[in-house]
Design an enzyme around this catalytic site. Sequence first.
Site, PDB file in Angstrom:
ATOM      1  N   HIS A   1     -62.934 -55.305 -46.696  1.00  0.00           N
ATOM      2  CA  HIS A   1     -61.933 -55.113 -45.885  1.00  0.00           C
ATOM      3  C   HIS A   1     -61.323 -53.610 -45.785  1.00  0.00           C
ATOM      4  O   HIS A   1     -60.398 -53.355 -45.939  1.00  0.00           O
ATOM      5  CB  HIS A   1     -60.794 -55.836 -46.609  1.00  0.00           C
TER       6      HIS A   1
ATOM      7  N   VAL B   1     -72.968 -45.647 -29.114  1.00  0.00           N
ATOM      8  CA  VAL B   1     -72.386 -44.496 -28.772  1.00  0.00           C
ATOM      9  C   VAL B   1     -72.585 -43.247 -29.996  1.00  0.00           C
ATOM     10  O   VAL B   1     -72.252 -43.765 -31.182  1.00  0.00           O
ATOM     11  CB  VAL B   1     -70.739 -44.810 -28.650  1.00  0.00           C
TER      12      VAL B   1
ATOM     13  N   TYR C   1     -64.668 -56.565 -50.990  1.00  0.00           N
ATOM     14  CA  TYR C   1     -64.741 -57.853 -49.689  1.00  0.00           C
ATOM     15  C   TYR C   1     -64.832 -57.333 -48.516  1.00  0.00           C
ATOM     16  O   TYR C   1     -64.434 -57.979 -47.556  1.00  0.00           O
ATOM     17  CB  TYR C   1     -63.440 -58.546 -50.057  1.00  0.00           C
TER      18      TYR C   1
END
Length: 578
Positions: free
Chosen positions: A518, A271, A516
């Site tokens: 996140h 997209v 990490y």
Amino acid sequence: MKINLKIFVFFLLFTSSIFAQLYQSNYGLYQQQGIPFRENNFLGTRPILREYDFIVVGAGTGGCVVANRLSENLNWSVLVLEAGKDETVYTDVPAVASFLESSEYSWGYTAEPVKNGCFGFKNNRCPWPKGKGMGGSSIINDMYYQRGKREDYDIIAGLGNDGWAYSDVLPYFLKSENNSIPEYQNSPFHSHKGNLHVERVRYHSPLVDKFIEAGGELGLKVNIDYTVNPEYGASRLQATTINGRRVSASKAFVRPVKDRQNLHVAIFSQVTKILINPKTKLATGVEFVKRDKNRTVYAKKEIILAAGPINSPQLLMLSGIGPKDHLKNHGIPVIQDLQVGQHLQDHYGTVALEFIVNQTSPVINQQSISDPRLFEEWFKYGQGPLTVPRGVDGLAYVRAPSGRGLELIFGPLSDKPNVFIMATVLLQPDARGSVTLKNSNPLNPPIMSYNYYDSNTDLEDNIYALKYAVKLVEETQAFKDVTAKLDPVPYPKCDRIPFRSDDYWACLSKHLTHTYHHQCGTCRMGDVVNNKLQVFGVRGLRVVDSSIFPHIPHAHLYAPTLMVGEKGADMIRSHWSK
């Protein structure tokens, strides 16, 4: 069989196209082993219609959940657009997680240079791998099942986001979970009926027991259920695997419902823009590229943006939603002035301290994952060292003097036979960052900035975590019989600093900086979306991924993002069922 296994493993290191052919030629073997055959009848071969009720952008963690739950209503048509490809057995092997980060299953992003970290990388730029393919980052992550602390979600609710307190979100964690760990079968904090399988790592190294015992000697609680309270305790890993195989969001939520005729999943479909009427501010469809062709598809009800904490803000800004000055600088007409891409949070720390022991263990390296015997042990029986996610099977939680939470990751298996590793994670760092546009070309990666160790508190916390890890190994009885000790060879770039001094640990932290992966907060609730995940000022558009978190949980974000998907899907269904 032996010859086939060698070819399989050759693929694990070098190519996926060869393996795809082998996979089809060995259909009977895969069925025998209980591995579903990857048919492509719903992954891009069906014609994409002009219009659907819902368009889900991204088949990552949140997108897979939403696709499953919305398509339960057979009167609703759901299209999922995913830029990457489907999974293979390559992504099923837990031990090869580190290799996946530089594979075609990752976007291969690199963050901007920083002044106080990432010194071990070229131009002080840390790699930021993010998953690309069916399952998103859940096909390259380390498979930790974590939720965070009660207070994480109570803080989110306290910021004005009604319905996001711990008592509100716990039912959604339970809805998605299928936990087979024996000691949790009667726990009110676990479920055994959801889509996401959770189990103990199927290869049990005795070094993990020593790690937990050592934590007990230092006053930590042993064998804690860290999904209830990740603090002051040590435990084995709860892994998102089944029979030693990775359980991605796609395996858990899309594969089981692939035969629903109202669910259409299109891979290799990136997209590039969300279509929004500038007068009515109604999101009506999306533009995307599929196999080098520009396409457009429309949504009758909603567009659900689930492209992740990097791509979701990028798409919003490309579509005219974001900081107005930034958009104007790139020649993008402003539809809604919002703080998109700001307030990025992440977990980071140090990978990894090496400890030498007087015994040998299996290793996780290119040679071992090329071993036909080990591969067959995993492939046929779901056993052996290849079932250990990146070699990790232990976690400990401590609190720094600053009062902030720290995580220690214990890897009994490393790339050396007489070495185990420990890594540190700052669970509530001060560091913040942003995602901004490089230019208005949607096929160019955005600019990702994060200020590692700009905060002295972050650096002091990580130094404390490194010293605690050494203390846990060298000052406890648990590791005495294997004579475990920190590798005495200093890190080369820090060898002029007194070994084990605070200055040495600071140097190590800044060189071996590690994200990490996140990332969150770039479309956070309260600034970009409301508590129902609807984009402020724009109708028919929601964000359902980790970018909506205004406060980063004390957890690796796979399970929390599944929760966002479950809760978001419920709110969408409730809205359109009225």
